[in-house]
Design an enzyme around this catalytic site. Structure first.
Site, PDB file in Angstrom:
ATOM      1  N   HIS A   1      36.175  34.053  45.335  1.00 53.03           N
ATOM      2  CA  HIS A   1      37.483  34.314  44.696  1.00 53.03           C
ATOM      3  C   HIS A   1      38.416  33.092  44.804  1.00 53.03           C
ATOM      4  CE1 HIS A   1      40.294  37.890  43.535  1.00 53.03           C
ATOM      5  NE2 HIS A   1      40.661  36.771  42.916  1.00 53.03           N
TER       6      HIS A   1
ATOM      7  N   GLU B   1      35.115  43.373  47.505  1.00 53.16           N
ATOM      8  CA  GLU B   1      35.376  42.156  48.287  1.00 53.16           C
ATOM      9  C   GLU B   1      35.823  42.526  49.683  1.00 53.16           C
ATOM     10  OE1 GLU B   1      37.796  39.165  46.288  1.00 53.16           O
ATOM     11  OE2 GLU B   1      36.658  39.564  44.468  1.00 53.16           O
TER      12      GLU B   1
ATOM     13  N   ARG C   1      38.297  40.337  37.802  1.00 55.38           N
ATOM     14  CA  ARG C   1      38.255  41.227  38.961  1.00 55.38           C
ATOM     15  C   ARG C   1      36.858  41.815  39.057  1.00 55.38           C
ATOM     16  NH1 ARG C   1      42.075  38.992  40.514  1.00 55.38           N
ATOM     17  NH2 ARG C   1      44.126  39.800  41.084  1.00 55.38           N
TER      18      ARG C   1
HETATM   19  C1  DGY Z   1      45.085  36.284  40.633  1.00 52.81           C
HETATM   20  O1  DGY Z   1      46.090  35.577  40.641  1.00 52.81           O
HETATM   21  O2  DGY Z   1      45.099  37.415  40.192  1.00 52.81           O
HETATM   22  C2  DGY Z   1      43.804  35.694  41.150  1.00 52.81           C
HETATM   23  O3  DGY Z   1      42.801  36.589  41.294  1.00 52.81           O
HETATM   24  C3  DGY Z   1      44.037  34.916  42.421  1.00 52.81           C
HETATM   25  O4  DGY Z   1      44.618  33.765  42.016  1.00 52.81           O
END
Ligand code: DGY
Length: 366
Positions: free
Chosen positions: A331, A313, A284
């Site tokens: 992402h 984002e 993240r």
């Molecule tokens: C998640 O699943 O947390 C990712 O960031 C997107 O697949």
């Protein structure tokens, strides 16, 4: 878009999701499935409130949405029982608020482990071999012949990979880098290290059995590798994250985002990394202080970064887009067809299970 309009249970998906298996799963079980086809990428709380409406049994939502008090109370009022994020991460969900209104929450772990780890490995390679810079150079028509210094990068073999956050994805990434590129491993886990330890123990057992098989020929596994011009891979669990940052040549971040991991990589921690290190983030964005990172990239042109996620984002902090030593992608870590269809199916199962009175498949509370 509406499927099985006469279905008894109303399930809303805030986005169209890949494949049709998830839709069939729900419609076969008497659900009316409503899919929001709104062009806007990020839905506001107001948009989702109108999707929930007066009656809604369950919602499949996305990581770009704020699932908190307002939405969970509205879902409860509409008779809802379940919500599933179509993501393994659920930092966009206030689980306490869902609990308060008796809404079960699910996420989609497992199906995206290898796909996400492969993207982290791709970013590691792209950064170490300067693939994007070289691609842009070619497209700009600048290539006028082979040169000894042209886009010289780093060899991964024999270097040390550092993993911060040794859960499912961090462990899969470590395995790829150890087995695929013969990198040494140093890792640090903020919560637990069991999976990676199991893997490393498995590797050691494997090495031990190989050793047993060949002990008649050479006196140790290490000597066997050396006899073949190879160095054995080493691994160690660090006692602090700083040790990983100091020692590793390539560092990949795999923690969950919460209060304790916000800006985990800050100015001070960037400063202790090697000048030519590579930092990869497919977890993240807010795990890195992105403004500090841009400054660090400016000051240290040999330091490289591979980013799948960003602090705010869909935006990047000013200056990041101009940095040649940064590889940036939008992402997409879990974006393989198999995985995305699997995530949609798991999310549907989570919601369906609760509506039908089965335990939710993957509840982050458990
Ligand atoms: C998640 O699943 O947390 C990712 O960031 C997107 O697949």
């Amino acid at each position: 878009e509406v499927w099985n309009p006469s279905g008894k249970y109303r399930v809303v998906s805030t986005k169209p999701m890949p494949g049709t298996r998830w839709i069939r799963l729900l419609t076969d079980q008497d659900c009316r499935v409503e899919i929001c086809t709104e062009k806007k990428t990020i839905l506001s709380v107001e948009d989702i409130l109108s999707l929930i409406g007066n009656r809604c049994d369950g919602v499949i939502g996305q990581l770009t949405e704020d699932w908190g008090e307002v939405l969970f109370s509205a879902l409860r009022r509409a008779g809802g029982k379940a919500f599933s994020n179509m993501a393994v991460g659920y930092n966009n969900v206030v689980v306490g608020a869902a609990n308060k209104y008796g809404i079960a929450v699910g996420n989609t772990p497992g199906v995206l482990t290898e796909t996400t780890a492969e993207l982290a490995a791709s970013l590691s390679l792209a950064a170490s071999r300067r693939i994007v810079e070289a691609d842009q150079f070619m497209r700009a028509g600048l290539y006028d012949g082979w040169l000894p210094h042209l886009f010289v990068g780093n060899l991964l073999k024999g270097q040390t990979v550092g993993v911060i956050g040794a859960g499912r994805i961090g462990s899969a990434y470590a395995r790829m880098m150890i087995e695929g590129f013969k990198m040494n491993l140093i890792y640090y886990d903020l919560y637990q290290a069991t999976r990676l330890e199991k893997f490393v123990t498995g590797m050691s057992l494997l090495a031990f059995s190989i050793y047993n098989c060949i002990s008649g020929l050479v006196s140790s596994y290490g000597e066997f590798l050396k006899a073949n011009g190879e160095q054995p891979v080493t691994w160690k669990r660090a006692s602090s994250m700083e040790d990983v940052l100091r020692e590793a040549d390539v560092i990949s971040l795999h923690p969950v985002l919460d209060k304790t991991t916000y800006h985990l990589i800050n100015k001070e921690r960037l400063a202790i990394m090697k000048k030519e290190a590579i930092l990869v983030n497919a977890s993240r964005g807010p795990v890195i202080d992105e403004a500090a990172l841009v400054e660090h990239l400016k000051q240290n042109p040999m330091f490289r970064v591979g980013l799948d996620v960003f602090e705010d984002e869909p935006f990047m902090k000013p200056g990041l887009a101009d940095m040649k030593n940064a590889v940036v992608v939008p992402h997409i870590a879990s974006a393989s067809k198999w995985t995305r269809e699997g995530m949609a199916t798991l999310a549907a199962l989570n919601v369906l299970g609760k509506i039908k009175g089965y335990p939710i498949w993957s509840d982050p509370n458990r």
